[in-house]
Each structure stands twice: as C-alpha cells, then as structure tokens.
Motif scaffolding. Structure first.
Motif: not given
Length: 121
Positions: A87-91
């Motif tokens: 999630x953090x990488x996508x965001x």
C-alpha cells in the motif's frame, strides 16, 4: 585538549541553525512493521495487565512478548505488514507521479499546490 573541546563546540554551533525540512501533509504514510501492528494489537492488553506500567515499561513488555512469539504467531502481523508495505509503495508512486506531473488531477486541494509551484518557476 581544550582545543579539541572548543572545536567540537564550534562544530555543534555550526550545525544548530540547520532546520528540518517541512513534511508535506499530503505525503503518503510510511509502511508499518510487523512489530508495530503487533504493538497496536497488544498495547491495551499489556496496559490492562500492568496498570501501573508507564509508557516505557509497556514498550519493554511488548518487546518481550514479541520475542516470545514463534513464527506461526507472528505470521498474521508479518502478512499485515507486507500488505501495508505494498500500500505504501503504491501511494508513494502515485504521490511521486502526481508531484512530477504537476498534481493537476490529484483530487481535492491538489490544484492549489500545483499553482503555487508553477508561480515559482
């Protein structure tokens, strides 16, 4: 010996004015570790079992409890951390692309920031 001490003091004085860069409030949150998910899950239980424990003591108890867990007991927290990392990488990628492309289609309020940046160019 006093010259070394004075030099260190001077070096500290030179570094003091340096201020931390302001963080963008719209920047994505970093991923949490498996231990942090465990801590969120267990903190209230540990506090209930040890009502007199202060913040630091609760942290030590959480750390000890985490070390006691075997891999199977840690697995849900590790999986949760893995999902949060994705999630953090996508965001972060979306945030970086938005910054790079001018933040025009980023949603609410993004256009004001883009206009401010364009004025500086």
């Amino acid at each position: 010996m006093s010259t070394t001490s004075n030099r260190k003091t001077a070096e500290k004085a030179e570094k003091a004015p340096r201020t931390k860069a302001k963080k963008d409030p719209k920047a994505p949150k970093r991923a949490l570790s498996a231990y942090m998910f465990f801590s969120q899950d267990w903190r209230e239980r540990i506090k209930a079992e040890n009502p007199d424990a202060g913040f630091g003591e609760v942290g030590k108890l959480l750390g000890a409890k985490w070390k006691e867990l075997d891999e199977e007991e840690k697995k849900p927290y590790v999986e949760q951390a893995s999902r949060d990392k994705e999630r953090a990488e996508e965001e972060k990628n979306a945030y970086d692309n938005e910054k790079k492309n001018g933040a025009g289609s980023g949603g609410s309020g993004g256009e004001d920031v883009a206009n401010d940046d364009d004025d500086d160019d």
